[in-house]
Design a protein around this motif. Structure first.
Motif, PDB file in Angstrom:
ATOM      1  N   UNK A 208       0.826  -1.208   0.000  1.00  0.00           N
ATOM      2  CA  UNK A 208       0.000   0.000   0.000  1.00  0.00           C
ATOM      3  C   UNK A 208       0.858   1.255   0.000  1.00  0.00           C
ATOM      4  N   UNK A 209       0.367   2.258  -0.698  1.00  0.00           N
ATOM      5  CA  UNK A 209       1.121   3.502  -0.799  1.00  0.00           C
ATOM      6  C   UNK A 209       1.202   4.182   0.568  1.00  0.00           C
ATOM      7  N   UNK A 210       2.348   4.727   0.872  1.00  0.00           N
ATOM      8  CA  UNK A 210       2.508   5.444   2.128  1.00  0.00           C
ATOM      9  C   UNK A 210       1.714   6.752   2.076  1.00  0.00           C
ATOM     10  N   UNK A 211       1.094   7.138   3.209  1.00  0.00           N
ATOM     11  CA  UNK A 211       0.356   8.406   3.204  1.00  0.00           C
ATOM     12  C   UNK A 211       1.286   9.575   2.932  1.00  0.00           C
TER      13      UNK A 211
ATOM     14  N   UNK B 160       1.206  14.224  13.447  1.00  0.00           N
ATOM     15  CA  UNK B 160       1.734  13.967  14.784  1.00  0.00           C
ATOM     16  C   UNK B 160       3.011  13.160  14.829  1.00  0.00           C
ATOM     17  N   UNK B 161       3.629  12.908  13.685  1.00  0.00           N
ATOM     18  CA  UNK B 161       4.792  12.018  13.649  1.00  0.00           C
ATOM     19  C   UNK B 161       6.119  12.723  13.893  1.00  0.00           C
ATOM     20  N   UNK B 162       6.165  14.053  13.696  1.00  0.00           N
ATOM     21  CA  UNK B 162       7.450  14.746  13.744  1.00  0.00           C
ATOM     22  C   UNK B 162       7.407  15.905  14.747  1.00  0.00           C
ATOM     23  N   UNK B 163       7.867  15.690  15.972  1.00  0.00           N
ATOM     24  CA  UNK B 163       7.895  16.784  16.955  1.00  0.00           C
ATOM     25  C   UNK B 163       8.788  17.929  16.483  1.00  0.00           C
ATOM     26  N   UNK B 164       8.389  19.134  16.835  1.00  0.00           N
ATOM     27  CA  UNK B 164       9.138  20.330  16.454  1.00  0.00           C
ATOM     28  C   UNK B 164      10.098  20.738  17.568  1.00  0.00           C
TER      29      UNK B 164
ATOM     30  N   UNK C 130       2.764  20.687  15.327  1.00  0.00           N
ATOM     31  CA  UNK C 130       2.387  21.791  14.454  1.00  0.00           C
ATOM     32  C   UNK C 130       1.529  21.431  13.271  1.00  0.00           C
ATOM     33  N   UNK C 131       0.944  20.226  13.248  1.00  0.00           N
ATOM     34  CA  UNK C 131       0.182  19.811  12.070  1.00  0.00           C
ATOM     35  C   UNK C 131      -1.229  19.322  12.400  1.00  0.00           C
ATOM     36  N   UNK C 132      -1.705  19.585  13.611  1.00  0.00           N
ATOM     37  CA  UNK C 132      -3.041  19.128  13.994  1.00  0.00           C
ATOM     38  C   UNK C 132      -4.145  19.885  13.261  1.00  0.00           C
ATOM     39  N   UNK C 133      -5.270  19.200  13.056  1.00  0.00           N
ATOM     40  CA  UNK C 133      -6.401  19.836  12.364  1.00  0.00           C
ATOM     41  C   UNK C 133      -7.720  19.287  12.896  1.00  0.00           C
ATOM     42  N   UNK C 134      -7.768  19.078  14.213  1.00  0.00           N
ATOM     43  CA  UNK C 134      -8.942  18.482  14.847  1.00  0.00           C
ATOM     44  C   UNK C 134      -9.961  19.555  15.215  1.00  0.00           C
ATOM     45  N   UNK C 135     -11.184  19.415  14.715  1.00  0.00           N
ATOM     46  CA  UNK C 135     -12.279  20.296  15.103  1.00  0.00           C
ATOM     47  C   UNK C 135     -12.825  19.800  16.435  1.00  0.00           C
ATOM     48  N   UNK C 136     -12.699  20.613  17.474  1.00  0.00           N
ATOM     49  CA  UNK C 136     -13.030  20.147  18.822  1.00  0.00           C
ATOM     50  C   UNK C 136     -13.604  21.284  19.646  1.00  0.00           C
TER      51      UNK C 136
END
Length: 300
Positions: free
Chosen positions: A67-70, A75-79, A203-209
């Protein structure tokens, strides 16, 4: 002739005495024998057993590609941290400049594709995985658990979850009903978990909460989120800005509001109109900070 007949009789007799092991040893290479069980899809299950011979071809066979990688794993790379405790503000990665990541279903999507919403007391298991703690400024009994349909950036309907204050619960579902009718896309809608508050920023979250038991950014007073009286919509597409600070930290591309892309909110659209109709204010009208994701019942 008599000798020939005797020889044939002996030959057939020997063939009749060959053992199963000897038969297997004399099979052509690449031929196997398997037993297949077929289960009928009825309540009274019947198993039928029959030998099946499968012959493996010696010619090369096509293999299924992995399967192709996303394009991007959230959340995989902390800044690296800045002196203010937030992550370092960096240019938006090319994969996120026109953000359109698929939605992972945590709840079953609406079966008929039509908008559906539920309002209930917060289940115990949901409360445990939320940010609520005894020291929060709102009682757990004053909160409500919502499930609501939404359209993803993948063009598919999904079901999200949210915790809000009981006194605004019904109104919030009507806002998201209108957003669903307009097919305004959301990437994610789920309850924020307590461990997320102490994770290194990516720095990449996009959760509507909505409900998050935390202080106001840069202050010691409780945020409107801590009362369940504020909602953040697509925070990456609608970032928070104060001076040089951008949150989420990789969302700088979306500071440019002239470059209109899906998931962004603008005056006069269904998001601002819907929250305005129930008497909420938009952080995008503030001078500083400019909080484009933020809608609040308290004006804060």
């Amino acid at each position: 002739m008599h000798r020939l007949l005797v020889g044939l009789v002996l030959l057939f007799a020997l063939a009749a005495c060959v053992t199963p092991e000897q038969q297997h040893a004399t099979q052509a290479p690449g031929t196997t024998t398997t037993t297949r069980h077929t289960v009928s899809p009825t309540t009274a299950t019947t198993l039928t057993t029959s030998p099946t011979i499968t012959t493996t071809s010696s010619s090369p066979t096509a293999t299924t590609p992995p399967p192709a990688k996303p394009a991007w794993v959230v959340g995989a790379k902390p800044l690296p941290l800045g002196p203010d405790g937030f992550g370092q503000v960096l240019p938006t990665p090319p994969e996120l400049v026109n953000r359109s990541l698929p939605t992972k279903d945590l709840l079953p999507p609406p079966a008929d594709g039509r908008y559906a919403a539920t309002v209930t007391p917060v289940p115990a298991d949901v409360l445990r995985r939320s940010t609520w703690q005894p020291g929060c400024p709102v009682k757990q009994t004053d909160l409500r658990y919502l499930t609501m349909s939404f359209w993803g950036f993948d063009g598919r309907p999904h079901t999200g979850e949210m915790i809000v204050n009981a006194r605004v619960a019904e109104n919030v579902t009507t806002v998201f009903r209108d957003m669903y009718a307009a097919r305004f896309p959301l990437e994610e809608m789920r309850v924020t978990a307590l461990p997320e508050l102490s994770l290194a920023p990516t720095g990449d979250g996009n959760n509507t909460t909505a409900f998050v038991c935390r202080p106001t950014r840069g202050a010691t007073t409780w945020s409107a989120h801590a009362y369940g009286l504020a909602v953040d919509v697509n925070p990456f597409c609608n970032p928070y800005r104060k001076g040089k600070l951008v949150l989420p930290e990789l969302a700088s591309s979306y500071v440019d509001r002239a470059d209109r892309r899906p998931g962004m909110v603008f005056p006069g659209d269904v998001v601002i109109g819907g929250f305005g109709r129930i008497g909420w204010t938009w952080g995008g009208t503030w001078d500083s900070p400019k909080d484009l994701q933020h809608f609040s019942a308290t004006g804060q």
